[in-house]
Motif scaffolding. Structure first.
Motif, PDB file in Angstrom:
ATOM      1  N   ARG A   1       7.047  18.015   6.933  1.00  8.82           N
ATOM      2  CA  ARG A   1       6.821  16.623   7.326  1.00  8.82           C
ATOM      3  C   ARG A   1       6.893  16.473   8.846  1.00  8.82           C
ATOM      4  N   GLN A   2       7.905  17.059   9.467  1.00  2.00           N
ATOM      5  CA  GLN A   2       8.041  16.968  10.919  1.00  2.00           C
ATOM      6  C   GLN A   2       6.888  17.647  11.641  1.00  2.00           C
ATOM      7  N   GLU A   3       6.457  18.798  11.137  1.00  2.00           N
ATOM      8  CA  GLU A   3       5.319  19.492  11.755  1.00  2.00           C
ATOM      9  C   GLU A   3       4.045  18.658  11.611  1.00  2.00           C
ATOM     10  N   LEU A   4       3.815  18.088  10.436  1.00  2.00           N
ATOM     11  CA  LEU A   4       2.638  17.251  10.218  1.00  2.00           C
ATOM     12  C   LEU A   4       2.648  16.040  11.137  1.00  2.00           C
ATOM     13  N   ILE A   5       3.785  15.359  11.230  1.00  2.00           N
ATOM     14  CA  ILE A   5       3.888  14.174  12.086  1.00  2.00           C
ATOM     15  C   ILE A   5       3.635  14.536  13.543  1.00  2.00           C
ATOM     16  N   GLU A   6       4.187  15.643  13.994  1.00  2.00           N
ATOM     17  CA  GLU A   6       3.980  16.056  15.389  1.00  2.00           C
ATOM     18  C   GLU A   6       2.518  16.404  15.656  1.00  2.00           C
ATOM     19  N   GLU A   7       1.880  17.096  14.727  1.00  2.00           N
ATOM     20  CA  GLU A   7       0.469  17.442  14.899  1.00  2.00           C
ATOM     21  C   GLU A   7      -0.413  16.196  14.844  1.00  2.00           C
TER      22      GLU A   7
ATOM     23  N   ARG B   1       0.577  13.194  15.755  1.00  2.00           N
ATOM     24  CA  ARG B   1       0.844  12.498  17.017  1.00  2.00           C
ATOM     25  C   ARG B   1      -0.010  13.077  18.133  1.00  2.00           C
ATOM     26  N   LYS B   2      -0.049  14.393  18.217  1.00  2.00           N
ATOM     27  CA  LYS B   2      -0.851  15.042  19.262  1.00  2.00           C
ATOM     28  C   LYS B   2      -2.332  14.726  19.109  1.00  2.00           C
ATOM     29  N   ALA B   3      -2.848  14.876  17.894  1.00  2.00           N
ATOM     30  CA  ALA B   3      -4.276  14.665  17.658  1.00  2.00           C
ATOM     31  C   ALA B   3      -4.673  13.212  17.903  1.00  2.00           C
TER      32      ALA B   3
ATOM     33  N   ALA C   1       0.825  -1.207   0.000  1.00  2.00           N
ATOM     34  CA  ALA C   1       0.000   0.000   0.000  1.00  2.00           C
ATOM     35  C   ALA C   1       0.860   1.258   0.000  1.00  2.00           C
ATOM     36  N   ILE C   2       1.918   1.258   0.776  1.00  2.00           N
ATOM     37  CA  ILE C   2       2.826   2.413   0.840  1.00  2.00           C
ATOM     38  C   ILE C   2       3.535   2.601  -0.494  1.00  2.00           C
ATOM     39  N   ASP C   3       4.030   1.499  -1.052  1.00  2.00           N
ATOM     40  CA  ASP C   3       4.709   1.568  -2.349  1.00  2.00           C
ATOM     41  C   ASP C   3       3.767   2.057  -3.440  1.00  2.00           C
ATOM     42  N   ALA C   4       2.540   1.530  -3.459  1.00  2.00           N
ATOM     43  CA  ALA C   4       1.581   1.914  -4.487  1.00  2.00           C
ATOM     44  C   ALA C   4       1.239   3.395  -4.416  1.00  2.00           C
ATOM     45  N   ALA C   5       1.220   3.949  -3.227  1.00  2.00           N
ATOM     46  CA  ALA C   5       0.895   5.363  -3.044  1.00  2.00           C
ATOM     47  C   ALA C   5       2.135   6.247  -3.124  1.00  2.00           C
ATOM     48  N   ASP C   6       3.319   5.633  -3.285  1.00  2.00           N
ATOM     49  CA  ASP C   6       4.589   6.370  -3.373  1.00  2.00           C
ATOM     50  C   ASP C   6       4.803   7.260  -2.141  1.00  2.00           C
ATOM     51  N   LEU C   7       4.596   6.657  -0.967  1.00  2.00           N
ATOM     52  CA  LEU C   7       4.751   7.374   0.297  1.00  2.00           C
ATOM     53  C   LEU C   7       6.036   6.960   1.006  1.00  2.00           C
ATOM     54  N   LEU C   8       6.475   7.805   1.927  1.00  2.00           N
ATOM     55  CA  LEU C   8       7.622   7.514   2.778  1.00  2.00           C
ATOM     56  C   LEU C   8       7.115   7.076   4.149  1.00  2.00           C
ATOM     57  N   VAL C   9       7.637   5.975   4.643  1.00  2.00           N
ATOM     58  CA  VAL C   9       7.224   5.466   5.950  1.00  2.00           C
ATOM     59  C   VAL C   9       7.775   6.363   7.040  1.00  2.00           C
ATOM     60  N   GLY C  10       6.910   6.727   7.960  1.00  2.00           N
ATOM     61  CA  GLY C  10       7.292   7.546   9.101  1.00  2.00           C
ATOM     62  C   GLY C  10       7.141   6.758  10.384  1.00  2.00           C
ATOM     63  N   PRO C  11       6.838   7.436  11.470  1.00  2.00           N
ATOM     64  CA  PRO C  11       6.763   6.786  12.774  1.00  2.00           C
ATOM     65  C   PRO C  11       5.465   6.018  12.970  1.00  2.00           C
ATOM     66  N   SER C  12       5.475   5.199  13.993  1.00  2.00           N
ATOM     67  CA  SER C  12       4.239   4.572  14.448  1.00  2.00           C
ATOM     68  C   SER C  12       4.009   4.997  15.883  1.00  2.00           C
ATOM     69  N   PHE C  13       2.756   5.148  16.251  1.00  2.00           N
ATOM     70  CA  PHE C  13       2.376   5.524  17.601  1.00  2.00           C
ATOM     71  C   PHE C  13       1.606   4.357  18.194  1.00  2.00           C
ATOM     72  N   GLY C  14       2.030   3.855  19.354  1.00  2.00           N
ATOM     73  CA  GLY C  14       1.360   2.735  19.992  1.00  2.00           C
ATOM     74  C   GLY C  14       0.722   3.163  21.301  1.00  2.00           C
ATOM     75  N   PHE C  15      -0.414   2.564  21.635  1.00  2.00           N
ATOM     76  CA  PHE C  15      -1.165   2.939  22.825  1.00  2.00           C
ATOM     77  C   PHE C  15      -1.488   1.699  23.648  1.00  2.00           C
ATOM     78  N   GLN C  16      -1.199   1.770  24.943  1.00  2.00           N
ATOM     79  CA  GLN C  16      -1.462   0.672  25.864  1.00  2.00           C
ATOM     80  C   GLN C  16      -2.492   1.084  26.905  1.00  2.00           C
ATOM     81  N   SER C  17      -3.271   0.091  27.353  1.00  2.00           N
ATOM     82  CA  SER C  17      -4.191   0.325  28.460  1.00  2.00           C
ATOM     83  C   SER C  17      -3.382   0.358  29.754  1.00  2.00           C
ATOM     84  N   VAL C  18      -4.031   0.685  30.842  1.00  2.00           N
ATOM     85  CA  VAL C  18      -3.339   0.725  32.128  1.00  2.00           C
ATOM     86  C   VAL C  18      -2.873  -0.656  32.561  1.00  2.00           C
TER      87      VAL C  18
END
Length: 92
Positions: free
Chosen positions: A55-61, A63-65, A17-34
């Motif tokens: 790119r860095q501003e978009l990724i940070e925004e 991540r926050k959202a 999917a990433i290759d087909a869309a010609d995108l660059l892989v960035g970070p992943s955000f993981g979430f755990q329960s208590v």
């Protein structure tokens, strides 16, 4: 809404999917329960035409959202943010 259409994606599917869309892989955000169970993860990929600053501003925004939404809805905490810095090796 029923989740009967949801299923685990394979790494190959994500890569295709990433290759087909010609995108660059960035970070992943993981979430755990208590209790430590993984509740959600979001993987980010961006267009190659973005400047590094945008790119860095978009990724940070994103991540926050995403963090605020996931933490509010699932009552979780942000467990990790990972950035892959290794370049994949080409099959030769």
């Amino acid at each position: 809404m029923a989740n009967h259409h949801l299923r685990p994606a394979t790494i190959r599917e994500w890569e295709a999917a990433i290759d087909a869309a010609d995108l660059l892989v960035g970070p992943s955000f993981g979430f755990q329960s208590v209790t430590g169970d993984w509740e959600a993860a979001v993987h980010v990929a961006t267009g190659d035409n973005l400047t590094d600053d945008v790119r860095q501003e978009l990724i940070e925004e994103l991540r926050k959202a995403v963090s605020e939404t996931v933490n509010r809805v699932l009552r979780t905490r942000t467990a990790r943010v990972t950035y892959s810095t290794a370049q994949p090796q080409e099959n030769r």
